[in-house]
Enzyme design. Structure first.
Site, PDB file in Angstrom:
ATOM      1  N   SER A  14       0.816  -1.352  -0.020  1.00 27.87           N
ATOM      2  CA  SER A  14      -0.003   0.000   0.036  1.00 27.87           C
ATOM      3  C   SER A  14       0.883   1.280  -0.071  1.00 27.87           C
ATOM      4  CB  SER A  14      -0.840  -0.218   1.275  1.00 27.87           C
ATOM      5  OG  SER A  14       0.066  -0.144   2.416  1.00 27.87           O
ATOM      6  N   GLU A 138     -11.128   4.150  -7.939  1.00 27.79           N
ATOM      7  CA  GLU A 138      -9.797   3.684  -7.020  1.00 27.79           C
ATOM      8  C   GLU A 138     -10.381   2.819  -5.951  1.00 27.79           C
ATOM      9  OE1 GLU A 138      -6.211   5.319  -3.994  1.00 27.79           O
ATOM     10  OE2 GLU A 138      -7.639   6.630  -5.225  1.00 27.79           O
ATOM     11  N   ASP A 145      -5.942  -8.443  -0.226  1.00 29.86           N
ATOM     12  CA  ASP A 145      -6.470  -8.357   1.398  1.00 29.86           C
ATOM     13  C   ASP A 145      -7.892  -8.817   1.240  1.00 29.86           C
ATOM     14  OD1 ASP A 145      -4.384  -6.608   1.601  1.00 29.86           O
ATOM     15  OD2 ASP A 145      -5.288  -4.765   1.168  1.00 29.86           O
ATOM     16  N   ILE A 146      -8.101  -9.414   2.475  1.00 29.05           N
ATOM     17  CA  ILE A 146      -9.605 -10.078   2.717  1.00 29.05           C
ATOM     18  C   ILE A 146     -10.635  -9.058   2.375  1.00 29.05           C
ATOM     19  CG2 ILE A 146     -11.057 -11.213   4.382  1.00 29.05           C
ATOM     20  CD1 ILE A 146      -8.335 -12.582   5.466  1.00 29.05           C
ATOM     21  N   THR A 186      10.797  -8.229 -10.478  1.00 32.35           N
ATOM     22  CA  THR A 186       9.487  -8.252 -10.913  1.00 32.35           C
ATOM     23  C   THR A 186       8.540  -9.130 -10.367  1.00 32.35           C
ATOM     24  OG1 THR A 186       9.880  -9.677 -12.888  1.00 32.35           O
ATOM     25  CG2 THR A 186      10.243  -7.319 -12.931  1.00 32.35           C
ATOM     26  N   PRO A 188       7.138 -10.095  -7.353  1.00 33.57           N
ATOM     27  CA  PRO A 188       6.135  -9.637  -6.599  1.00 33.57           C
ATOM     28  C   PRO A 188       4.883  -9.018  -7.464  1.00 33.57           C
ATOM     29  CG  PRO A 188       7.962  -8.866  -5.360  1.00 33.57           C
ATOM     30  CD  PRO A 188       8.595  -9.457  -6.762  1.00 33.57           C
ATOM     31  N   LYS A 221       9.461  -8.479 -19.077  1.00 30.92           N
ATOM     32  CA  LYS A 221       9.028  -9.612 -18.154  1.00 30.92           C
ATOM     33  C   LYS A 221       7.784  -9.342 -17.358  1.00 30.92           C
ATOM     34  CE  LYS A 221      11.976 -11.236 -15.367  1.00 30.92           C
ATOM     35  NZ  LYS A 221      13.278 -11.329 -14.518  1.00 30.92           N
ATOM     36  N   CYS A 369      -8.826  26.532  12.980  1.00 28.30           N
ATOM     37  CA  CYS A 369      -9.472  25.755  13.680  1.00 28.30           C
ATOM     38  C   CYS A 369      -8.922  25.868  15.328  1.00 28.30           C
ATOM     39  CB  CYS A 369      -9.761  24.372  13.096  1.00 28.30           C
ATOM     40  SG  CYS A 369     -11.373  23.249  14.013  1.00 28.30           S
ATOM     41  N   GLU A 393     -12.303  21.725  26.398  1.00 31.14           N
ATOM     42  CA  GLU A 393     -12.014  20.568  25.935  1.00 31.14           C
ATOM     43  C   GLU A 393     -10.634  19.960  26.918  1.00 31.14           C
ATOM     44  OE1 GLU A 393     -10.118  18.771  21.720  1.00 31.14           O
ATOM     45  OE2 GLU A 393     -10.565  20.547  21.879  1.00 31.14           O
ATOM     46  N   HIS A 499     -11.515  25.600   7.832  1.00 30.50           N
ATOM     47  CA  HIS A 499     -10.493  25.016   7.375  1.00 30.50           C
ATOM     48  C   HIS A 499      -9.774  25.338   6.101  1.00 30.50           C
ATOM     49  CE1 HIS A 499      -9.422  21.989  10.496  1.00 30.50           C
ATOM     50  NE2 HIS A 499     -10.828  22.274  10.716  1.00 30.50           N
ATOM     51  N   GLU A 501      -7.722  25.248   4.125  1.00 31.87           N
ATOM     52  CA  GLU A 501      -6.773  24.059   3.292  1.00 31.87           C
ATOM     53  C   GLU A 501      -7.595  23.152   2.506  1.00 31.87           C
ATOM     54  OE1 GLU A 501      -7.103  22.199   7.367  1.00 31.87           O
ATOM     55  OE2 GLU A 501      -7.023  24.159   6.637  1.00 31.87           O
TER      56      GLU A 501
END
Length: 525
Positions: A14, A138, A145-146, A186, A188, A221, A369, A393, A499, A501
């Protein structure tokens, strides 16, 4: 013409850049005149990313409609220049929750509810509900992965039902370089492709990710043992700039290969532009999530796309142990500071020390924030004389709760999807620095993600309206809450509850980050 689909899967490991590849491919196809939409499938059982730890999973990206998503949706927005929504993300949690609810309502008419056909049918319906002439899908995780198997089965079924000619499967895989033998391995990738074929999916193209350029024999290959034509095996070596990936894919003619496979008519109107010359500025994010740079991904990219070097992440906890003199000696190396959002009391006192330094030394600083809330707390403590001022908080018993939980949040028990989220109307006060940043706009819609607010009514002596005299925090934006504060006697001391961004796009960074970079570079707004 039937809807077309590109399914992007990952192999070997990953974190090899499926999201960047998917966003880049969608961009070059968009610039080829195709109506493109994009979907991220996350196999985890969380309903959304809202309760996930940024140290493990990276930032939570918030959409206009208030959905808390995987950070890949941020890539999609920045690369495609669009606003995505909750429909652009599917999680296993959403799918299983929907199936169980249907079963409880008797919608399956007494059937034994199974992974196939009921769960796969739910996935297929969600995919088919997406708009666009071409949908890039995607699938998160790695083949094998199960938790991802049910999604691969669903797209396999969908390709069979709609027609394989309307699908292109792209497998993004990793080929390691073994330095002891000086060769690329190659095997894998071959095994990953075989796993995919056993599921019933034969990839049409393989995207080989490597640290450096791979040799032609290794690519041959991969093609031979994967059963994929050599011209459909492409190499994407690591790039120091992810915004160069669309250029690489375009130069390889991937848009033409895709068009030929899916029988699409395209026109080449490639318009990809991003900053290529950067200010040699040193900007620090005073952060607390240090497990991965992805925890502050959208902030980092917003600074970069504003024309600066990527910022440095400074550990707020380290600042907690420093004296004021040590803080000054350490932070004076930076041209500007950013105090980002976050949760929990860890590192809070270090952030407050950084804010105090920036206020007293006129260092440009942007609070986001939690960052804005801490600016108010620092001012209350060190200017207003309320030494024990805090947020409830962090200290429920503080005698001066400058920051408190919003009334609407106090009776909410569940954590997921319950904050004040998404685009909210924000009124900019004229005659402020913030007004100049927004070029005089009076109303903007900014994305939020918070439970706490600054209590300006109970501590009115600390705040003022634009144009009033006195060394106080100016309220420069409002909604039903205080949305922004600033300090007049400072080149750039701005805190915002929202936010910014999340709204940066390539070629259109959020104006707050552009303004911070400009001031850090010695310019005036």
């Amino acid at each position: 013409m039937p809807q077309k689909f590109i399914v992007v899967t990952g192999g070997v490991l990953s974190g090899i850049g499926k999201g960047i590849f998917s966003a880049s491919l969608a961009r070059i196809l968009k610039d080829s005149g195709i109506n493109v939409n994009i979907l991220k499938i996350d196999p985890y059982l969380n309903v959304d990313a809202g309760t996930m730890n940024p140290n493990q999973h990276g930032e939570v990206f918030v959409t206009e409609d208030g959905y808390e998503a995987d950070l890949d949706l941020g890539h999609y927005e920045r690369f495609l220049g669009i606003d995505v929504s909750r429909k652009n993300n599917i999680t296993a949690g959403q799918i299983y929750l929907s199936v169980i609810q249907r079963e409880r309502e008797g919608k399956y008419l007494g059937s034994t509810v199974q992974i196939v056909p009921h769960v796969t049918a739910e996935i297929k319906e969600r995919i088919k509900s997406m708009s666009g002439d071409l949908l890039v899908i995607e699938i998160g995780g790695t083949v094998g992965d199960i938790e991802g198997e049910v999604f691969l089965e669903a797209v396999r079924e969908l390709a069979f039902e709609i027609g394989r000619e309307n699908f292109l499967f792209a497998h993004v895989t990793y080929v390691p370089f073994l330095r002891t033998t000086n060769e690329f391995k190659t095997k894998p990738t071959q095994q990953s492709t075989q796993l995919l074929r056993k599921i019933g999916i034969h990839p049409d193209t393989i995207v080989v990710r490597t640290e450096g350029p791979i040799d032609a024999n290794s690519l041959y290959k991969v093609a031979l043992f994967s059963g994929v034509p050599r011209n459909m095996v492409i190499n994407l070596p690591d790039s120091p700039n992810v915004y160069e990936v669309p250029n690489i894919l375009h130069s390889l003619g991937l848009h033409r290969l895709v068009a030929r496979k899916l029988n699409l008519e395209i026109r080449d109107n490639y318009t990809w532009h991003y900053p290529k010359s950067f200010e040699l500025l040193k900007i620090a994010i005073i952060g607390k999530y240090l497990g991965t740079d992805d925890a502050y991904k959208s902030i980092i990219e917003s600074i970069y796309l504003s024309g600066s070097q990527k910022p440095v992440i400074v550990d707020a906890q380290e600042l907690e142990e420093m004296s004021d003199d040590q803080i000054e000696a350490y932070l004076e190396q930076f041209d500007a500071l950013i105090i980002p959002g976050g949760f929990g009391r860890r590192g809070i006192e270090g952030k407050i020390k950084a804010i105090k330094y920036a206020r007293e030394n006129k260092k440009p600083i942007l609070g986001i924030c939690l960052g804005m809330q801490l600016m108010a707390i620092e001012f209350a403590r060190n200017v207003g004389g309320l030494k024990e001022a805090n947020s409830t908080e962090f200290d429920k018993n503080t005698p001066y709760p400058i920051v408190n939980m919003m009334e609407s949040q106090k009776k909410i028990l569940n954590l997921g999807g319950t904050m004040r989220l998404g685009a909210q109307k924000t009124i900019i006060e004229q005659g402020t620095l913030l007004s100049r940043v927004y070029k005089g706009q009076e109303i903007v819609y900014e994305r939020h993600r918070h439970r706490y607010e600054v209590d300006v009514d109970a501590y009115a002596d600390l705040f003022k309206k634009p144009g009033e005299q006195g060394y106080k925090l100016t309220i420069s934006a409002r909604s039903d809450f205080v949305e922004a504060i600033e300090l007049d006697e400072h080149p750039f001391f701005v805190g915002v509850q929202y936010h910014p961004e999340y709204k940066t796009k390539v070629g259109a960074p959020h104006p707050l980050f552009k303004a911070l970079v400009d001031v850090a570079g010695g310019n005036k707004i």
